[in-house]
Design a protein around this motif. Structure first.
Motif, PDB file in Angstrom:
ATOM      1  N   GLU A  19      43.263  41.906  30.331  1.00 38.41           N
ATOM      2  CA  GLU A  19      42.347  42.644  31.204  1.00 38.41           C
ATOM      3  C   GLU A  19      42.847  44.061  31.456  1.00 38.41           C
ATOM      4  N   GLU A  20      44.155  44.213  31.629  1.00 37.88           N
ATOM      5  CA  GLU A  20      44.723  45.545  31.835  1.00 37.88           C
ATOM      6  C   GLU A  20      44.543  46.417  30.602  1.00 37.88           C
ATOM      7  N   LEU A  21      44.740  45.827  29.410  1.00 41.90           N
ATOM      8  CA  LEU A  21      44.536  46.583  28.175  1.00 41.90           C
ATOM      9  C   LEU A  21      43.070  46.968  28.027  1.00 41.90           C
ATOM     10  N   ALA A  22      42.165  46.052  28.338  1.00 42.05           N
ATOM     11  CA  ALA A  22      40.730  46.351  28.241  1.00 42.05           C
ATOM     12  C   ALA A  22      40.354  47.496  29.177  1.00 42.05           C
ATOM     13  N   ALA A  23      40.867  47.464  30.406  1.00 44.33           N
ATOM     14  CA  ALA A  23      40.565  48.533  31.364  1.00 44.33           C
ATOM     15  C   ALA A  23      41.118  49.868  30.885  1.00 44.33           C
ATOM     16  N   ALA A  24      42.316  49.851  30.333  1.00 46.18           N
ATOM     17  CA  ALA A  24      42.917  51.088  29.830  1.00 46.18           C
ATOM     18  C   ALA A  24      42.102  51.646  28.663  1.00 46.18           C
ATOM     19  N   GLN A  25      41.599  50.753  27.802  1.00 46.44           N
ATOM     20  CA  GLN A  25      40.795  51.207  26.669  1.00 46.44           C
ATOM     21  C   GLN A  25      39.456  51.786  27.118  1.00 46.44           C
ATOM     22  N   ARG A  26      38.835  51.180  28.122  1.00 44.72           N
ATOM     23  CA  ARG A  26      37.575  51.738  28.653  1.00 44.72           C
ATOM     24  C   ARG A  26      37.793  53.157  29.152  1.00 44.72           C
ATOM     25  N   GLU A  27      38.871  53.359  29.901  1.00 42.56           N
ATOM     26  CA  GLU A  27      39.143  54.693  30.439  1.00 42.56           C
ATOM     27  C   GLU A  27      39.504  55.662  29.313  1.00 42.56           C
ATOM     28  N   HIS A  28      40.245  55.187  28.321  1.00 43.89           N
ATOM     29  CA  HIS A  28      40.610  56.061  27.205  1.00 43.89           C
ATOM     30  C   HIS A  28      39.370  56.539  26.455  1.00 43.89           C
ATOM     31  N   TRP A  29      38.427  55.638  26.189  1.00 44.31           N
ATOM     32  CA  TRP A  29      37.213  56.029  25.474  1.00 44.31           C
ATOM     33  C   TRP A  29      36.324  56.928  26.335  1.00 44.31           C
ATOM     34  N   ARG A  30      36.293  56.674  27.659  1.00 44.59           N
ATOM     35  CA  ARG A  30      35.507  57.547  28.533  1.00 44.59           C
ATOM     36  C   ARG A  30      36.025  58.978  28.453  1.00 44.59           C
ATOM     37  N   ARG A  31      37.348  59.154  28.536  1.00 40.84           N
ATOM     38  CA  ARG A  31      37.940  60.486  28.461  1.00 40.84           C
ATOM     39  C   ARG A  31      37.713  61.098  27.080  1.00 40.84           C
ATOM     40  N   THR A  32      37.816  60.265  26.046  1.00 43.06           N
ATOM     41  CA  THR A  32      37.659  60.774  24.681  1.00 43.06           C
ATOM     42  C   THR A  32      36.264  61.339  24.466  1.00 43.06           C
ATOM     43  N   TYR A  33      35.239  60.608  24.872  1.00 45.06           N
ATOM     44  CA  TYR A  33      33.866  61.103  24.710  1.00 45.06           C
ATOM     45  C   TYR A  33      33.596  62.313  25.594  1.00 45.06           C
ATOM     46  N   ALA A  34      34.187  62.322  26.794  1.00 46.58           N
ATOM     47  CA  ALA A  34      33.985  63.468  27.679  1.00 46.58           C
ATOM     48  C   ALA A  34      34.652  64.726  27.124  1.00 46.58           C
ATOM     49  N   ASP A  35      35.839  64.570  26.558  1.00 40.62           N
ATOM     50  CA  ASP A  35      36.588  65.721  26.039  1.00 40.62           C
ATOM     51  C   ASP A  35      36.105  66.183  24.669  1.00 40.62           C
ATOM     52  N   HIS A  36      35.480  65.256  23.914  1.00 39.51           N
ATOM     53  CA  HIS A  36      35.059  65.576  22.539  1.00 39.51           C
ATOM     54  C   HIS A  36      33.620  65.114  22.321  1.00 39.51           C
ATOM     55  N   PRO A  37      32.634  65.773  22.938  1.00 42.69           N
ATOM     56  CA  PRO A  37      31.233  65.357  22.764  1.00 42.69           C
ATOM     57  C   PRO A  37      30.848  65.354  21.285  1.00 42.69           C
ATOM     58  N   GLY A  38      30.118  64.312  20.891  1.00 44.77           N
ATOM     59  CA  GLY A  38      29.696  64.218  19.497  1.00 44.77           C
ATOM     60  C   GLY A  38      30.850  64.180  18.520  1.00 44.77           C
ATOM     61  N   MET A  39      31.932  63.509  18.883  1.00 43.74           N
ATOM     62  CA  MET A  39      33.189  63.594  18.136  1.00 43.74           C
ATOM     63  C   MET A  39      33.068  63.117  16.686  1.00 43.74           C
ATOM     64  N   TYR A  40      32.122  62.246  16.380  1.00 43.79           N
ATOM     65  CA  TYR A  40      31.986  61.754  15.013  1.00 43.79           C
ATOM     66  C   TYR A  40      30.916  62.506  14.220  1.00 43.79           C
ATOM     67  N   GLY A  41      30.322  63.528  14.830  1.00 43.13           N
ATOM     68  CA  GLY A  41      29.329  64.325  14.123  1.00 43.13           C
ATOM     69  C   GLY A  41      27.948  63.694  14.149  1.00 43.13           C
ATOM     70  N   ASP A  42      27.012  64.351  13.467  1.00 43.85           N
ATOM     71  CA  ASP A  42      25.616  63.916  13.458  1.00 43.85           C
ATOM     72  C   ASP A  42      25.273  63.026  12.270  1.00 43.85           C
ATOM     73  N   GLU A  43      26.057  63.095  11.206  1.00 50.45           N
ATOM     74  CA  GLU A  43      25.737  62.326  10.014  1.00 50.45           C
ATOM     75  C   GLU A  43      26.090  60.847  10.205  1.00 50.45           C
ATOM     76  N   PRO A  44      25.241  59.948   9.731  1.00 49.63           N
ATOM     77  CA  PRO A  44      25.558  58.521   9.876  1.00 49.63           C
ATOM     78  C   PRO A  44      26.759  58.134   9.036  1.00 49.63           C
ATOM     79  N   SER A  45      27.408  57.065   9.431  1.00 49.24           N
ATOM     80  CA  SER A  45      28.514  56.533   8.632  1.00 49.24           C
ATOM     81  C   SER A  45      27.965  55.876   7.373  1.00 49.24           C
ATOM     82  N   ALA A  46      28.823  55.710   6.374  1.00 44.01           N
ATOM     83  CA  ALA A  46      28.429  54.985   5.161  1.00 44.01           C
ATOM     84  C   ALA A  46      28.027  53.543   5.483  1.00 44.01           C
TER      85      ALA A  46
END
Length: 234
Positions: A19-46
């Motif tokens: 549960e602690e790891l899951a909570a840490a991952q949720r917060e890590h992804w929240r910060r990642t998306y906030a700091d890097h909007p559109g981080m994977y670009g607009d093109e779809p993955s293969a």
């Protein structure tokens, strides 16, 4: 004298760590998306392009994407004519997805839910014709959690529907390195990954028809992945 196990409903030490790891991952992804909007670009993955082709050939109309992030694949699926329900545990990522749908005139084709895949999926039985998940299953999920999740996917998927997912596997260069969390999960740069072996793929395909396990590479390092396609019996 034998040591008593945990009482019914009591949380074990291992469960608390999960549960602690899951909570840490949720917060890590929240910060990642906030700091890097559109981080994977607009093109779809293969894999997203592949899933669209598989779903189209099967006559699918309603598609669920798990772990959609900021939506490059969800928006592509909507552009391809599917009605898409996208979930992620990051509200930040889904806000970016919704903004993208509005900008492309796809708001009527895309719905979203903030959702942790450890919980029951927010859809009715037989609600969708196809399910797609790009590297969602290889996040910090235990094997028991993965088995429950695939059971939920089978519940919301109509009989004969297809599930396409990708995961990093034990042939990846990061497997066995970084911070070990047990159960095949290793963390690098704040991102925890459950590296799959073939036995786990087969376990998650029990009760399904396993159509394909395709090896491919993506990104830097490069990451080594499997793209798995399985069909729910009709």
């Amino acid at each position: 004298m034998p040591t008593a196990g945990p009482a019914a409903g009591e949380t074990t030490g291992a469960e608390m760590r999960d549960e602690e790891l899951a909570a840490a991952q949720r917060e890590h992804w929240r910060r990642t998306y906030a700091d890097h909007p559109g981080m994977y670009g607009d093109e779809p993955s293969a894999p997203g392009r592949y899933a669209a082709a598989v779903f189209r050939a099967a006559g699918a109309r309603r598609v669920l994407e798990l772990g959609a992030g900021h939506g490059r694949d969800a928006l592509f699926l909507a552009r391809e004519g599917f009605a898409v329900h996208a979930t992620d545990f990051s509200p930040t990522g889904l806000d970016q997805l919704a903004d993208g749908a509005d900008a492309l005139g796809l708001a009527g084709s895309v719905t979203t839910s903030v959702h942790d895949v450890r919980d029951r999926l927010p859809l009715a039985d037989d609600a969708v014709d196809g399910v797609f998940a790009h590297m969602l299953l290889c996040m910090a999920l235990t094997t028991d959690e993965l088995v429950r999740l695939v059971g939920e996917i089978g519940r919301v998927l109509r009989p004969g529907g297809t599930f396409v997912y990708t995961v990093r596997h034990t042939g990846d260069a990061h497997y066995g390195t970084g911070t070990a969390h047990g159960g095949g999960i290793f963390e690098h740069g704040g991102f925890a990954v459950h590296f799959f072996d073939r036995a786990l793929v087969d376990t998650l395909a029990e009760g399904w028809r396993l159509d394909e396990v395709h090896a491919f590479e993506e990104g830097e390092l490069p990451r080594r992945l499997w793209r798995v396609t399985q069909t729910l019996p009709g």
